[in-house]
Design an enzyme around this catalytic site. Sequence first.
Site, PDB file in Angstrom:
ATOM      1  N   LYS A  11      36.011  50.462  45.565  1.00 57.35           N
ATOM      2  CA  LYS A  11      35.617  50.593  46.967  1.00 57.35           C
ATOM      3  C   LYS A  11      34.509  51.637  47.159  1.00 57.35           C
ATOM      4  O   LYS A  11      34.214  52.418  46.247  1.00 57.35           O
ATOM      5  CB  LYS A  11      36.851  50.938  47.805  1.00 57.35           C
ATOM      6  CG  LYS A  11      37.891  49.818  47.825  1.00 57.35           C
ATOM      7  CD  LYS A  11      39.075  50.207  48.694  1.00 57.35           C
ATOM      8  CE  LYS A  11      40.109  49.106  48.781  1.00 57.35           C
ATOM      9  NZ  LYS A  11      41.230  49.481  49.665  1.00 57.35           N
ATOM     10  N   PHE A  59      44.988  48.406  61.657  1.00 60.59           N
ATOM     11  CA  PHE A  59      44.008  49.075  60.791  1.00 60.59           C
ATOM     12  C   PHE A  59      42.816  48.181  60.421  1.00 60.59           C
ATOM     13  O   PHE A  59      41.905  48.618  59.717  1.00 60.59           O
ATOM     14  CB  PHE A  59      44.679  49.589  59.509  1.00 60.59           C
ATOM     15  CG  PHE A  59      45.330  48.509  58.682  1.00 60.59           C
ATOM     16  CD1 PHE A  59      44.583  47.712  57.820  1.00 60.59           C
ATOM     17  CD2 PHE A  59      46.700  48.298  58.759  1.00 60.59           C
ATOM     18  CE1 PHE A  59      45.172  46.717  57.054  1.00 60.59           C
ATOM     19  CE2 PHE A  59      47.308  47.302  57.998  1.00 60.59           C
ATOM     20  CZ  PHE A  59      46.530  46.510  57.145  1.00 60.59           C
ATOM     21  N   ARG A  87      47.626  46.406  38.887  1.00 62.81           N
ATOM     22  CA  ARG A  87      48.357  47.086  39.966  1.00 62.81           C
ATOM     23  C   ARG A  87      49.012  48.366  39.450  1.00 62.81           C
ATOM     24  O   ARG A  87      49.035  49.381  40.146  1.00 62.81           O
ATOM     25  CB  ARG A  87      49.362  46.140  40.610  1.00 62.81           C
ATOM     26  CG  ARG A  87      48.618  44.970  41.300  1.00 62.81           C
ATOM     27  CD  ARG A  87      49.455  44.181  42.235  1.00 62.81           C
ATOM     28  NE  ARG A  87      49.864  44.936  43.410  1.00 62.81           N
ATOM     29  CZ  ARG A  87      49.079  45.210  44.451  1.00 62.81           C
ATOM     30  NH1 ARG A  87      47.819  44.831  44.449  1.00 62.81           N
ATOM     31  NH2 ARG A  87      49.561  45.867  45.491  1.00 62.81           N
ATOM     32  N   THR A  93      49.390  52.421  47.063  1.00 61.95           N
ATOM     33  CA  THR A  93      48.304  52.338  48.041  1.00 61.95           C
ATOM     34  C   THR A  93      47.953  53.714  48.599  1.00 61.95           C
ATOM     35  O   THR A  93      46.787  54.049  48.759  1.00 61.95           O
ATOM     36  CB  THR A  93      48.705  51.385  49.195  1.00 61.95           C
ATOM     37  OG1 THR A  93      49.037  50.114  48.634  1.00 61.95           O
ATOM     38  CG2 THR A  93      47.584  51.223  50.195  1.00 61.95           C
ATOM     39  N   ARG A 104      44.329  55.701  41.732  1.00 62.54           N
ATOM     40  CA  ARG A 104      44.364  56.270  43.087  1.00 62.54           C
ATOM     41  C   ARG A 104      44.771  57.735  43.081  1.00 62.54           C
ATOM     42  O   ARG A 104      44.232  58.526  43.862  1.00 62.54           O
ATOM     43  CB  ARG A 104      45.274  55.436  43.980  1.00 62.54           C
ATOM     44  CG  ARG A 104      44.634  54.089  44.316  1.00 62.54           C
ATOM     45  CD  ARG A 104      45.528  53.250  45.189  1.00 62.54           C
ATOM     46  NE  ARG A 104      44.838  52.053  45.660  1.00 62.54           N
ATOM     47  CZ  ARG A 104      45.432  50.882  45.796  1.00 62.54           C
ATOM     48  NH1 ARG A 104      46.715  50.733  45.503  1.00 62.54           N
ATOM     49  NH2 ARG A 104      44.745  49.845  46.239  1.00 62.54           N
ATOM     50  N   ASN A 114      41.038  54.581  49.416  1.00 60.23           N
ATOM     51  CA  ASN A 114      41.950  54.627  48.269  1.00 60.23           C
ATOM     52  C   ASN A 114      41.371  54.038  46.983  1.00 60.23           C
ATOM     53  O   ASN A 114      42.096  53.591  46.106  1.00 60.23           O
ATOM     54  CB  ASN A 114      43.298  53.992  48.622  1.00 60.23           C
ATOM     55  CG  ASN A 114      43.209  52.506  48.901  1.00 60.23           C
ATOM     56  OD1 ASN A 114      42.137  51.912  48.854  1.00 60.23           O
ATOM     57  ND2 ASN A 114      44.350  51.908  49.177  1.00 60.23           N
ATOM     58  N   HIS A 117      40.806  48.048  45.141  1.00 62.02           N
ATOM     59  CA  HIS A 117      41.594  46.916  45.637  1.00 62.02           C
ATOM     60  C   HIS A 117      41.924  46.054  44.432  1.00 62.02           C
ATOM     61  O   HIS A 117      41.096  45.888  43.533  1.00 62.02           O
ATOM     62  CB  HIS A 117      40.788  46.080  46.639  1.00 62.02           C
ATOM     63  CG  HIS A 117      41.394  44.731  46.905  1.00 62.02           C
ATOM     64  ND1 HIS A 117      42.312  44.524  47.905  1.00 62.02           N
ATOM     65  CD2 HIS A 117      41.238  43.534  46.273  1.00 62.02           C
ATOM     66  CE1 HIS A 117      42.680  43.244  47.884  1.00 62.02           C
ATOM     67  NE2 HIS A 117      42.048  42.626  46.899  1.00 62.02           N
TER      68      HIS A 117
END
Length: 141
Positions: A11, A59, A87, A93, A104, A114, A117
């Site tokens: 991100k 959000f 993951r 998250t 993260r 964070n 994705h």
Amino acid sequence: MSIQRTLSIIKPDAVAKNVIGQIVARFEQAGLKVIAARLQQLSRADAERFYAVHKERPFFKDLVDFMVSGPVFVQVLEGENAIQVNRDLMGATDPKKAAPGTIRADFADSIDANAVHGSDAPETAAVEVAFFFPEINIHSR
């Protein structure tokens, strides 16, 4: 065990921190292969379409605003149980709840910014991969 493909997005916050290489290295060290990748600036329309599943959530606007705030690095990862491996590498998250050593925990600042994705299931992985990469641009190795 099965070979899977999953979508990973680094991100805008992590791209701005110049940690793309460190994150990709973690994927590769865990046995995942990058089989398609590119740096791109998402349009607002693309971000809204990609996150349409969250359209009614409070959000949604902030998520879209964040995802268009700078370039993202989108990639397709392939490997044994790639979805779960990715993951696990990402962590929770909320980076405050992410296990030490996860992406993260190490690179994210908040639940909004964070860092990454990742697809959450085989069905969503197929849709998300196709959103960014036509099959002709994916090269297993």
